[in-house]
Design an enzyme around this catalytic site. Structure first.
Site, short mmCIF file in Angstrom:
data_model
loop_
_atom_site.label_atom_id
_atom_site.label_comp_id
_atom_site.label_asym_id
_atom_site.label_seq_id
_atom_site.Cartn_x
_atom_site.Cartn_y
_atom_site.Cartn_z
CE1 TYR A 168 -3.41 2.48 0.58
CE2 TYR A 168 -1.91 2.92 2.36
CZ TYR A 168 -3.26 3.08 1.37
OH TYR A 168 -4.24 4.63 1.23
N GLY A 169 1.88 1.24 1.09
CA GLY A 169 2.94 2.24 1.27
C GLY A 169 2.44 3.93 1.00
#
Length: 438
Positions: free
Chosen positions: A365-366
């Protein structure tokens, strides 16, 4: 609240004894005057970036965007004294009340302490930022006799995008606290503070930053009903041992493991300390595995909370990277359960929080670095006041690996709130506050 006979010793961030024999109730956010001052100033102190307003108007950068043709060239800093005096006159309720305006960076930044009467007679804490935003707008309009066609531009520099946006996006008037609409449930206001704010307010000091975060996280837990009855002692113990370095535990664990230690050796040190302090006793043996017992699960929980912070400082400090905090919290607590057969920090909730946190902070996701998270976030809200202090310590030790650095997102917090002792050195101030309790 309950009165407690058990005592703790409070130590500073450099391992020096500050106060011995402190009964547990005297560090409560409901009792300690230094903690009360932190909470009070958090609610009623507002940043005004005067130089920012001047530059914003000159460039036409309003509400997070740019509006060509709406530029205003007003010499705000040249007229600072008159504007500050007018803001104070409008914000105060009575002459000589507790309204105060502090100036920083030669008056480019103001810290406006709104009088308590405004908050006492309001339903929510946003009475502080609305009063200061309105007063700043009016003072600038009045000082330069801005006409009705340009007054809205001044308003946008002070209020940001509001009411076109729900919050005051792009505003030069800001608060530590988020708007009430962004609090994801009852009692989350004091937990809705970004990690990077704590880092800057405490000058990147990992233990002081963790203490400030723990103080407001714990106050939030009290506000949401998590510290009622038997749960009160659990919350206070976690706060004392993790947040306030009670009995020098966090400092001792870091010192013992700082040079060559790992997350695993912090687990060993913590278990040894718990056995020595008779918090753990040997239980049954299953093959090669030694189970442990405890007669005080709440005290054991506090020990593991302190260990979680120490492991974070050892691991993230060694690498000077904040990103490892989520995996540190996960695997320190996983190792604790495998080593002892007892529950990990917050009875498993710290570990659960760390799993989601790893994904959202830097996995596939980051979405962003640990520094932009808070105790109100859907990922980090589940551990009851014990996760965010560890994240603050990690970000304080980070050497610039985050996408959103504390200096980039929260510089103004260090330049204003970071100059006030209760925010900058909460451990010392809370220890001093013990003597003021009747």
């Amino acid at each position: 609240m309950a009165a407690y006979s058990e005592t703790i010793d409070l130590y500073s961030d450099d391992g020096k004894l500050l106060k011995s024999g402190v009964t547990l109730d005297k560090v409560s956010p409901l009792v300690n005057p230094a903690t009360s001052k932190i909470i009070d100033l958090t609610k009623r102190t507002i940043n005004v970036n005067l130089a920012g307003i001047e530059n914003t108007l000159k460039a036409g950068k309003l509400g997070g965007g740019k509006i060509r043709g709406r530029e205003l060239n007003l010499p705000i800093m040249e007229n600072k004294e008159a504007i500050v005096a007018r803001i104070k006159e409008m914000v105060q309720v009575e002459e000589g009340d507790d309204t105060e305006i502090l100036e920083f960076n030669n008056g480019q930044l103001l810290l406006v302490q709104v009088p308590r009467k405004r908050l006492d007679n309001a339903a929510t804490y946003d009475a502080a930022i609305t009063a200061v935003s309105a007063a700043t707008t009016y003072a600038v309009v009045e000082q330069f006799d801005v006409d009705m066609f340009n007054a809205s531009t001044v308003k946008a520099a002070c209020w940001g995008g509001y009411p076109h946006t729900m919050d005051t996006k792009g505003s030069n008037v800001t608060s530590i606290l988020n708007i009430p609409q962004n609090n994801e449930g009852l009692g989350f206001a004091l937990r809705n503070i970004p990690v990077n704010h704590f880092v800057m307010m405490t000058g990147r000091n990992s233990l002081q930053g963790a203490a400030l975060a723990a103080t407001l996280e714990t106050a939030g837990e009290f506000e949401m009903g998590q510290a009622i009855g038997a749960f009160e002692r659990n919350q206070l113990l976690c706060y004392a041992y993790q947040g306030l370095n009670a009995n020098n535990m966090v400092y001792d664990l870091v010192k013992a493991n700082g040079e060559n230690g790992t997350v695993g050796t912090v687990v060993q040190s913590l278990v040894e300390r718990a056995i020595e302090d008779k918090v753990l006793t040997q239980g049954k043996k299953g093959g090669y595995f030694q189970f442990y017992n405890t007669n005080d699960p709440m005290l054991w929980n506090a020990y593991v909370a302190a260990g979680s912070l120490a492991a974070t400082i050892v691991n993230c400090g060694a690498g000077r990277f904040a990103q490892a905090v989520s995996s540190t919290l996960l695997y320190f607590n996983d190792l604790i359960e495998h080593e002892t057969g007892l529950p990990s920090c917050d009875f498993g909730r710290m570990m659960g929080t760390a799993v989601g946190f790893s994904f959202f902070s830097h996995s596939i996701y980051g979405g962003g670095g640990p520094g932009i998270f808070n105790g109100n976030h859907v990922v980090t809200r589940h551990a009851n006041g014990v996760a965010i202090p560890c994240v603050v310590a990690a970000c304080a030790l980070d050497a610039g690996t985050q996408m959103f650095s504390p200096e980039g997102s929260s510089k103004v917090m260090g330049e204003t709130y970071g100059q006030i002792d209760v925010f900058k050195k909460p451990i010392d101030q809370i220890a001093e506050g013990v003597d003021l309790i009747a």
